[in-house]
Design an enzyme around this catalytic site. Structure first.
Site, PDB file in Angstrom:
ATOM      1  CB  THR B 146      -2.680  -0.823  11.670  1.00  0.00           C
ATOM      2  OG1 THR B 146      -3.136  -1.862  10.621  1.00  0.00           O
ATOM      3  CG2 THR B 146      -2.855  -1.439  12.945  1.00  0.00           C
ATOM      4  CE  LYS B 170      -5.946  -3.435  11.610  1.00  0.00           C
ATOM      5  NZ  LYS B 170      -4.852  -4.207  11.274  1.00  0.00           N
ATOM      6  CB  THR B 181      -8.319 -12.345   7.050  1.00  0.00           C
ATOM      7  OG1 THR B 181      -9.392 -11.623   6.939  1.00  0.00           O
ATOM      8  CG2 THR B 181      -8.464 -13.755   6.619  1.00  0.00           C
ATOM      9  CD  GLU B 261      -0.228  -3.211   4.469  1.00  0.00           C
ATOM     10  OE1 GLU B 261      -0.242  -3.015   5.748  1.00  0.00           O
ATOM     11  OE2 GLU B 261       0.443  -3.869   3.979  1.00  0.00           O
ATOM     12  CG  ASN B 380       3.584  -4.443   3.668  1.00  0.00           C
ATOM     13  OD1 ASN B 380       3.333  -4.340   4.869  1.00  0.00           O
ATOM     14  ND2 ASN B 380       2.829  -4.327   2.647  1.00  0.00           N
TER      15      ASN B 380
END
Lengths: 385, 385
Positions: B146, B170, B181, B261, B380
């Site tokens: 993703t 992933k 997780t 991220e 985000n």
């Protein structure tokens, strides 16, 4: 306003040279009586700063004549030397004011892990004492700021103006519940004994400061003090007095969130239809600490899936397929699934309301937080350097 | 590499049109036997995505012949319709592969709260089946990404190369422990029964994926599957096999943190001299979730006070004045107070090691996290819009 709104108090705020930038950094609040009753709540962090350890002992006596507060250094994780410095600060205040050190509370805020410059702080206490005034509340509130962009004060009065509760607060980061989450001094000229002050203060902080969770980080220095002078001569009923204290705490707590580091959104999380108030608070706190949701709110994105994923990590009573979530009044999630059109949510304003309906009972709670922003990252990646 | 490193597996990864950008979004992994033994661990979030609810049931049978994985949508908080969609996905795979739907696991990842485009997904399953290959592991790993910037694969072999464990993973955000997780599929050609697979997988995830905490946000979709084909004909001893599984999990977990991220620093938190392993993990987790510390590390600021304030919020056994903290080997905090000169800490490299010595016992644990950056906020705050 502030700590000198109530009769029987003087205050001062000065620049003692503790802060490198030369700004105001030392505040002194003095109760001129006739009563010296006091109560306090402190951080529940097990790593407590020297001034917290000191002031907890002072408050056990139920009387405070003066509070010395400094910004520019937390005096936390400073070992025996740090505690000696706090003690010396109280002794210095006692000497210049002619009181006992055992009735002098001390509160510090700033960077953890550095000793305070006592060669500046001790003369500063004497200088502040020389400036004490019945109009000094504003200057005191300014002197306790760290990363706060504005100083915070609030006031409430009893029926017919017979008595007053006023207060000041600082806090913008490392702001999460644990009895108290910042430095706060409240004063009142009502004639209230220490036991009643303690009950009113704990009742108030439990519903106000304890439900502010800006960044999930609990401070080592949180201190909330309530001092009563009795100078109004009025003895209020408990309900009136407790409500006034709660009102001032709520006002100050709201101001803390409004000035949280880097924040662009104030987020009011209402958890409703919970089985217990504890469940409601646990769920509200979990939502408040969800970094992904806080980023989404920053981006004005009504990302309710992140609300559900936060609720799902709690132990509260609920069924996943009975959960409902509204953002600014639009029920974007119904029965644990897609609800109203998310594009109907208007998030342009600073205040955002998230309502989480647990459909499990009749209890509720409100927890406040703020969004997570690049400014928060910037401010806190450069704070001590 | 990846899920086809072990004999007895084929895989494919294609673009089915689920992602708006047209990228690869559907993976299929098939166990060609002779054994179909399998084990799985799933998110402990109480709000579970439809594919998690489905796959939990599948795994109770202890056998998996195929796994369908999609990116581009989590199929979480999608109600009865979402569950029907997962069921239909398994049925479609069973039909094109000639197996039972009851042995087809499904895993989804992406935005919570939107239905999957089944008109694209179902034909995609057939298209993926047509591309199944013993060399398809890499494409499968790519199709489940993703916000991952790289695909993640790992492999380990038993003594003498008699058997192999491989895997893909992933995960880059909403990455925090809760059994698992992220999406992970591990395969092995060792001949191992379902009960042994389950034990080896739980032992491994407990010490690897469960100790990765990127952002404190637990997913609704976490799934880790371990499939055994028995195609090597070798039956390993438990210790060798468990170690290989742990090795692959550890490798993949480390890759997840390395691609978190927005992260610019990978932070290894070593908690030592704890009274219990549980204490060590609790303290490690608390440090890993401290936003202020994560910002400080981003700013290459060895702000150990934030480590102590995080430790202080735990229930672990320790005395505040006995705590020691090192950052990259420099003991900046000793006995709960100022230690070596913080300017000695070199934080220029991506990996940062924080050692927290609780001085309370002989147990230890390692928890991985990453820094908090403006890029994380940016990514985000714009994810679903």
């Amino acid at each position: 306003m502030s700590v000198t709104a109530a009769k029987g108090f003087t205050a001062a705020g000065i620049a003692a040279g503790i802060k490198a930038n030369g700004g105001p950094d030392l505040a002194l609040v003095v109760n001129t009586g006739p009563s010296r009753a006091a109560a306090g709540v402190f951080t529940s962090n097990r790593v407590k700063a020297a001034p917290v350890l000191w002031s907890e002992q002072v408050l056990k006596g139920g009387a405070v004549t003066a509070v010395v507060l400094n910004s520019g250094g937390a005096n936390a994780c400073t070992g025996p030397r740090g505690f000696q410095d706090t003690h010396a600060t109280a002794e210095q205040a006692a000497e210049v004011l002619g009181h006992h050190a055992g009735e002098v509370a001390v509160a510090s805020t700033g960077l953890i892990g550095t000793l305070l410059p006592m060669d500046k702080l001790l003369p500063g206490v004497a200088a502040a004492a020389a400036e004490l005034s019945e109009h000094g509340g504003e200057k005191a509130a300014i002197a306790i700021k760290t990363t706060d962009t504005v100083h915070k004060t609030a006031v409430a009065t009893g029926p017919g103006g017979a008595w007053t509760v006023g207060g000041m607060a600082k806090g913008a980061g490392m702001l999460a519940p644990g009895l108290a989450t910042m430095l706060v001094v409240l004063t009142t000229d009502a004639d209230v004994d220490a036991g009643t002050l303690d009950k009113a203060l704990r009742d108030a902080t439990r519903q106000t400061f304890d439900r502010v969770d800006s960044d999930g980080c609990m401070s080592t220095n949180d201190t909330v003090l309530l001092l009563a002078s009795g100078a109004s001569g009025a003895t209020p009923g408990y309900a009136d007095f407790a409500e006034a204290v709660r009102h001032v705490c709520d006002d100050l707590a709201r101001q803390l969130i409004g000035d949280a580091e880097g924040a662009s959104k104030d987020i009011r999380i209402e958890v409703v239809n919970a089985a217990t108030e504890e469940d409601a608070v646990e769920v509200g706190r979990s939502i408040a600490r969800n970094n992904l949701l806080k980023c989404a709110i920053h981006g004005e994105d009504p990302n309710w899936g992140r609300v559900l994923s936060a609720i799902g990590t709690t132990g509260a009573a609920f069924e996943p397929d009975a959960l409902n979530v509204a953002i600014n009044g639009v029920w974007v999630c119904r029965n644990g699934s897609v609800g109203e059109d998310r594009d109907l949510v208007d998030m342009r304003f600073r205040e955002v309301v998230i309502t989480a309906d647990l459909a499990a009972g009749a209890q509720s709670a409100v927890v406040w937080t703020n969004d997570l922003t690049a400014d928060y990252v910037h401010e806190n990646s450069a704070y001590s350097s």
